[in-house]
Design a protein around this motif. Sequence first.
Motif, PDB file in Angstrom:
ATOM      1  N   SER A 115       0.758  -1.188  -0.004  1.00 17.09           N
ATOM      2  CA  SER A 115      -0.145  -0.141  -0.030  1.00 17.09           C
ATOM      3  C   SER A 115       0.824   1.164   0.026  1.00 17.09           C
ATOM      4  CB  SER A 115      -0.924  -0.033   1.311  1.00 17.09           C
ATOM      5  OG  SER A 115      -1.685  -1.222   1.169  1.00 17.09           O
ATOM      6  N   SER A 116       1.901   1.211   0.657  1.00 12.87           N
ATOM      7  CA  SER A 116       2.839   2.404   0.900  1.00 12.87           C
ATOM      8  C   SER A 116       3.381   2.512  -0.500  1.00 12.87           C
ATOM      9  CB  SER A 116       3.796   2.474   2.095  1.00 12.87           C
ATOM     10  OG  SER A 116       4.847   1.282   1.830  1.00 12.87           O
ATOM     11  N   VAL A 117       3.992   1.301  -1.086  1.00 17.80           N
ATOM     12  CA  VAL A 117       4.890   1.659  -2.376  1.00 17.80           C
ATOM     13  C   VAL A 117       3.676   2.186  -3.333  1.00 17.80           C
ATOM     14  CG1 VAL A 117       5.677   0.376  -4.223  1.00 17.80           C
ATOM     15  CG2 VAL A 117       6.498  -0.262  -2.009  1.00 17.80           C
ATOM     16  N   VAL A 118       2.438   1.831  -3.507  1.00 16.00           N
ATOM     17  CA  VAL A 118       1.527   2.010  -4.145  1.00 16.00           C
ATOM     18  C   VAL A 118       1.340   3.647  -4.273  1.00 16.00           C
ATOM     19  CG1 VAL A 118      -1.130   2.034  -4.960  1.00 16.00           C
ATOM     20  CG2 VAL A 118       0.176  -0.153  -4.768  1.00 16.00           C
ATOM     21  N   MET A 119       1.021   4.042  -2.865  1.00 17.88           N
ATOM     22  CA  MET A 119       1.018   5.363  -2.691  1.00 17.88           C
ATOM     23  C   MET A 119       1.854   6.404  -3.342  1.00 17.88           C
ATOM     24  SD  MET A 119      -0.665   5.483   1.291  1.00 17.88           S
ATOM     25  CE  MET A 119      -2.039   4.550   1.508  1.00 17.88           C
ATOM     26  N   GLY A 120       3.221   5.837  -2.915  1.00 16.01           N
ATOM     27  CA  GLY A 120       4.479   6.742  -3.459  1.00 16.01           C
ATOM     28  C   GLY A 120       4.562   6.482  -4.819  1.00 16.01           C
ATOM     29  N   LYS A 121       4.699   5.575  -5.778  1.00 14.23           N
ATOM     30  CA  LYS A 121       4.622   5.142  -6.958  1.00 14.23           C
ATOM     31  C   LYS A 121       3.494   6.135  -7.851  1.00 14.23           C
ATOM     32  CE  LYS A 121       7.373   2.363  -8.866  1.00 14.23           C
ATOM     33  NZ  LYS A 121       8.723   2.237  -9.457  1.00 14.23           N
ATOM     34  N   PHE A 122       2.302   6.153  -7.192  1.00  9.54           N
ATOM     35  CA  PHE A 122       1.088   6.999  -8.057  1.00  9.54           C
ATOM     36  C   PHE A 122       1.325   8.061  -7.939  1.00  9.54           C
ATOM     37  CE2 PHE A 122      -2.404   3.281  -8.633  1.00  9.54           C
ATOM     38  CZ  PHE A 122      -1.598   2.329  -8.931  1.00  9.54           C
ATOM     39  N   SER A 123       1.833   8.664  -6.945  1.00  8.04           N
ATOM     40  CA  SER A 123       2.037  10.081  -6.823  1.00  8.04           C
ATOM     41  C   SER A 123       3.296  10.733  -7.429  1.00  8.04           C
ATOM     42  CB  SER A 123       1.786  10.665  -5.156  1.00  8.04           C
ATOM     43  OG  SER A 123       2.820   9.900  -4.509  1.00  8.04           O
ATOM     44  N   VAL A 124       4.410   9.884  -7.235  1.00 11.91           N
ATOM     45  CA  VAL A 124       5.733  10.415  -7.606  1.00 11.91           C
ATOM     46  C   VAL A 124       5.890  10.169  -8.935  1.00 11.91           C
ATOM     47  CG1 VAL A 124       8.106  10.374  -7.119  1.00 11.91           C
ATOM     48  CG2 VAL A 124       6.726  10.506  -5.177  1.00 11.91           C
ATOM     49  N   ASP A 125       5.728   8.702  -9.162  1.00 14.45           N
ATOM     50  CA  ASP A 125       6.177   8.198 -10.670  1.00 14.45           C
ATOM     51  C   ASP A 125       5.163   8.647 -11.788  1.00 14.45           C
ATOM     52  OD1 ASP A 125       8.383   7.619  -9.570  1.00 14.45           O
ATOM     53  OD2 ASP A 125       8.173   5.405 -10.186  1.00 14.45           O
ATOM     54  N   LEU A 126       3.853   8.305 -11.262  1.00 13.75           N
ATOM     55  CA  LEU A 126       2.869   8.447 -12.350  1.00 13.75           C
ATOM     56  C   LEU A 126       2.267   9.783 -12.323  1.00 13.75           C
ATOM     57  CD1 LEU A 126       0.874   5.187 -11.770  1.00 13.75           C
ATOM     58  CD2 LEU A 126       2.672   5.608 -13.311  1.00 13.75           C
ATOM     59  N   GLY A 127       2.662  10.694 -11.329  1.00 13.29           N
ATOM     60  CA  GLY A 127       2.300  12.119 -11.055  1.00 13.29           C
ATOM     61  C   GLY A 127       0.789  12.282 -10.829  1.00 13.29           C
ATOM     62  N   LEU A 128       0.018  11.114 -10.248  1.00 14.52           N
ATOM     63  CA  LEU A 128      -1.324  11.470  -9.847  1.00 14.52           C
ATOM     64  C   LEU A 128      -1.540  12.229  -8.360  1.00 14.52           C
ATOM     65  CD1 LEU A 128      -2.595   7.700  -9.958  1.00 14.52           C
ATOM     66  CD2 LEU A 128      -3.136   9.662 -11.557  1.00 14.52           C
ATOM     67  N   PRO A 129      -2.661  12.943  -8.590  1.00 13.84           N
ATOM     68  CA  PRO A 129      -2.773  13.815  -7.523  1.00 13.84           C
ATOM     69  C   PRO A 129      -2.502  13.062  -6.035  1.00 13.84           C
ATOM     70  CG  PRO A 129      -4.554  14.040  -8.913  1.00 13.84           C
ATOM     71  CD  PRO A 129      -3.978  13.044  -9.583  1.00 13.84           C
ATOM     72  N   GLN A 130      -1.870  13.528  -5.372  1.00  8.00           N
ATOM     73  CA  GLN A 130      -1.688  12.847  -4.068  1.00  8.00           C
ATOM     74  C   GLN A 130      -2.784  12.158  -3.234  1.00  8.00           C
ATOM     75  OE1 GLN A 130       0.412  15.378  -1.128  1.00  8.00           O
ATOM     76  NE2 GLN A 130      -0.997  17.228  -1.282  1.00  8.00           N
ATOM     77  N   GLU A 131      -4.221  12.948  -3.017  1.00  2.00           N
ATOM     78  CA  GLU A 131      -4.999  12.241  -2.762  1.00  2.00           C
ATOM     79  C   GLU A 131      -5.685  11.001  -3.200  1.00  2.00           C
ATOM     80  OE1 GLU A 131      -5.138  15.354  -3.730  1.00  2.00           O
ATOM     81  OE2 GLU A 131      -5.106  16.579  -2.042  1.00  2.00           O
ATOM     82  N   VAL A 132      -5.636  11.204  -4.719  1.00  2.00           N
ATOM     83  CA  VAL A 132      -5.815   9.927  -5.438  1.00  2.00           C
ATOM     84  C   VAL A 132      -4.952   8.796  -5.147  1.00  2.00           C
ATOM     85  CG1 VAL A 132      -6.027   9.186  -7.628  1.00  2.00           C
ATOM     86  CG2 VAL A 132      -6.946  11.465  -7.193  1.00  2.00           C
ATOM     87  N   ALA A 133      -3.455   9.146  -5.025  1.00  2.00           N
ATOM     88  CA  ALA A 133      -2.679   7.976  -4.865  1.00  2.00           C
ATOM     89  C   ALA A 133      -3.033   7.480  -3.537  1.00  2.00           C
ATOM     90  CB  ALA A 133      -1.212   8.777  -4.765  1.00  2.00           C
ATOM     91  N   VAL A 134      -3.257   8.292  -2.516  1.00  2.00           N
ATOM     92  CA  VAL A 134      -3.459   7.729  -1.080  1.00  2.00           C
ATOM     93  C   VAL A 134      -4.755   6.756  -1.109  1.00  2.00           C
ATOM     94  CG1 VAL A 134      -4.273   8.230   1.071  1.00  2.00           C
ATOM     95  CG2 VAL A 134      -2.624   9.460   0.404  1.00  2.00           C
ATOM     96  N   ALA A 135      -5.853   7.200  -2.000  1.00  2.00           N
ATOM     97  CA  ALA A 135      -7.044   6.123  -1.844  1.00  2.00           C
ATOM     98  C   ALA A 135      -6.569   5.048  -2.837  1.00  2.00           C
ATOM     99  CB  ALA A 135      -8.069   7.116  -2.817  1.00  2.00           C
ATOM    100  N   CYS A 136      -5.976   5.322  -3.581  1.00  2.00           N
ATOM    101  CA  CYS A 136      -5.346   3.937  -4.482  1.00  2.00           C
ATOM    102  C   CYS A 136      -4.868   3.152  -3.480  1.00  2.00           C
ATOM    103  CB  CYS A 136      -4.630   4.175  -5.660  1.00  2.00           C
ATOM    104  SG  CYS A 136      -5.278   4.957  -7.230  1.00  2.00           S
ATOM    105  N   GLY A 137      -3.732   3.482  -2.701  1.00  2.60           N
ATOM    106  CA  GLY A 137      -3.129   2.721  -1.761  1.00  2.60           C
ATOM    107  C   GLY A 137      -4.030   1.909  -0.824  1.00  2.60           C
ATOM    108  N   LEU A 138      -5.024   2.816  -0.271  1.00  2.00           N
ATOM    109  CA  LEU A 138      -6.049   2.368   0.700  1.00  2.00           C
ATOM    110  C   LEU A 138      -6.816   1.147  -0.237  1.00  2.00           C
ATOM    111  CD1 LEU A 138      -7.095   5.436   2.410  1.00  2.00           C
ATOM    112  CD2 LEU A 138      -5.738   3.536   3.540  1.00  2.00           C
ATOM    113  N   LEU A 139      -7.213   1.527  -1.342  1.00  2.00           N
ATOM    114  CA  LEU A 139      -7.999   0.524  -2.041  1.00  2.00           C
ATOM    115  C   LEU A 139      -7.347  -1.091  -2.186  1.00  2.00           C
ATOM    116  CD1 LEU A 139     -10.626   0.062  -3.574  1.00  2.00           C
ATOM    117  CD2 LEU A 139      -9.506   0.870  -5.826  1.00  2.00           C
ATOM    118  N   CYS A 140      -6.147  -0.618  -2.539  1.00  2.00           N
ATOM    119  CA  CYS A 140      -5.131  -1.741  -2.771  1.00  2.00           C
ATOM    120  C   CYS A 140      -5.367  -2.730  -1.496  1.00  2.00           C
ATOM    121  CB  CYS A 140      -3.702  -1.302  -3.056  1.00  2.00           C
ATOM    122  SG  CYS A 140      -2.523  -2.599  -3.106  1.00  2.00           S
ATOM    123  N   GLY A 141      -5.030  -2.333  -0.434  1.00  2.00           N
ATOM    124  CA  GLY A 141      -4.817  -3.028   0.886  1.00  2.00           C
ATOM    125  C   GLY A 141      -6.274  -3.702   0.991  1.00  2.00           C
ATOM    126  N   LEU A 142      -7.423  -2.738   0.706  1.00  2.91           N
ATOM    127  CA  LEU A 142      -8.683  -3.603   0.980  1.00  2.91           C
ATOM    128  C   LEU A 142      -9.059  -4.698  -0.110  1.00  2.91           C
ATOM    129  CD1 LEU A 142     -11.768  -2.899   2.047  1.00  2.91           C
ATOM    130  CD2 LEU A 142     -12.015  -1.965   0.053  1.00  2.91           C
TER     131      LEU A 142
END
Lengths: 337, 353
Positions: free
Chosen positions: B106-133
């Motif tokens: 989840s933490s890697v998804v949050m980081g990669k989505f926001s830093v590498d993919l350039g998604l808005p940070q809120e979206v990246a966090v949501a994706c990380g949480l979704l990933c755990g779910l």
Amino acid sequence: MKIMTAGLAGLAISAAAAGSAAAAGSVCLITKDATNPFFVKMAEGAFAKSAELGVELRSFAGRFDGDHETQVAAIETCIASDVDGILLVASDTAAITSSVQMARDAGLLVIALDTPLDPIGAADMTFATDNFQAGVLIGEWAARTMGDTSDARIGLLNINVSQPTVGVLRNQGFLTGFGVDIGDPNRWGDEDDPRIVGHELSNGNAEGGREGMENLLAIAPTINLVYTINEPAAAGAYEALRSFGRQDDVMIVSVDGGCPGVEDVAAGVIGATAQQYPLQMAALGVEAVADYAATGELPAPTEGKDFFDTGVGLVTDAPVEGMEQLSVEEGLAICWG
Amino acid sequence: MQDTSEKKEAAPSTPEAVASFVGGRTGLIAKVTNTIYNMPAIVPLFVLTLAVAIFGILLGDSFLSPFALTLILQQVAIIGIVAMAQSLVILTAGIDLSVGAVMILSSVVMGKFSVDLGLPQEVAVACGLLCGLICGLISGFLVAVVKLPPFIVTLGMWQIVLATVFLYSGSEVIRSQTIAAEAPLLQFFGKTISIAGANFTYGVIFLLLLVAGLTYVLGQTAWGRHVYAVGDDPGAAELAGVNVRKTLISVYALAGLICAFAGWVLIGRIGSISPQSGQFANIESITAVVIGGISLFGGRGSVAGTLFGALIVGVFTLGLRLLGLDVQWTYLLIGALIILAVGVDQRIRKASV
């Protein structure tokens, strides 16, 4: 059952081959694990060099740092597949020697990379960083930067309680370079210099670095110099200092020279770091095995040492006089990971 | 005998007494066992208080200072949160070996989505949480519907998730400074509130709120009672009208989500995102749960106990370090506590039959 699982894991982890059909020799690379960026980079260096020389390369790794059984299984596989040599980063430097002896008896050249075996003569040669010298460089740099070292309050963040040789050498080198009497050179923790306020453990990662630094601060809030075993631990220590607003009062030094670590030097997180060259270790190892396959010639150690020194560089953005140093830009150009 | 029968008669007279345990024996030992059975968090709380008192006497202010005491909270925050997820699963008589891996993914998804993919940070966090779910949902489905043993399912999940972490991240660390510049929301839980030398990170506050929330949900809602019922005896729970499948899936899914939150809190604590983090989180979380008095056989225990379990480990670790003792003593004492805790559990279980 154990042997079977280890063997399966060994097979499951990359057993790739590079090079042409007319290979000029064949070599196995066995690292501690396949996830640590240091070993990932080492494997990259080995693959690049073997492709260049037309050497066939098989790469193995333990499942985790400390996975001795998978390494033994990998050595057995390499002997069975009749390669010319093995490049080995041993997880257990003393226990692996009987397997290494088996490989040498079978006519394979065994080169220890990064970590010397115990005893060092158990392998045909060792290609490694002079970790003591790496420590000396950051110790000297810290002493010269401080000027008057009598007010130093030193905290030390080592790897773990088992005191692996690499960690001991760096720690003792640092203290020697800084001008501290190290006591028994084979153990850290027995020094009685009052400037040392505590030893803590970091497991070489950021979480451990943070917790270790917090513990050091709980023991002695006045710490102003921190030695760290590697840069992830340094980054963790910095986070702890930052959370207490102490980041500007404490100088952090480290060893490794990974790219994130060098960037941390640029960002002011780390004062100076001693840089290792894992790509070089692997590339030179592949060359040595290729030479051995062609001519039967064994690699020679660096003059005055019992291993082949792959070099170490001091990277800092605050250079001091009288020392050879690399700028951040130079460090970034040759960093790993 | 007279005394016992009176108790038995008295038991159903109040609604609270219906679910309480009334043993066949009397005397001090039975009273103590009854109390422990009805309040499973009391033993770890007692051990915790005792440990704090002993270290307080030995170390004085260096241990009893607000700085040191809140430091312990900070140091156990991550494992505490993961142990909450583990508690839920163990209450259903399961076990989740994948908690640490899901946290890191989840933490890697949050980081990669926001830093590498350039998604808005809120979206990246949501994706990380979704990933755990999602990880939790898959485990829950395999346990509840395919009926595979939780140990095996989560053993497999652990390896799959961890391999995914390394393959996806390329073993590369995302530096603290990069995150601070590009996605500061990821470090949200690292912020600190200082009150008179005491430092509370948002991560610690999140842990305390999580414990309070779970205590309420487990104790006061139908879903909470179902979790206990499924853990105690799934067959009986089914007959009583509990949807065992749904309950199990929801437990694993919620555990996955909590692990994802732990991943977020972890970024706050260590600043950076490293695929190498949290390697022992599964074992450490089980340790906290067991010392905290939750039965490995399901159906009994409380999340407050788990919090005390995590704190006991934290108190021992810091206390022994401040005493300057070899870190091996910590492992030795924690090991003894684990065995002792299971011993107490078995003793009460036997007494309650």
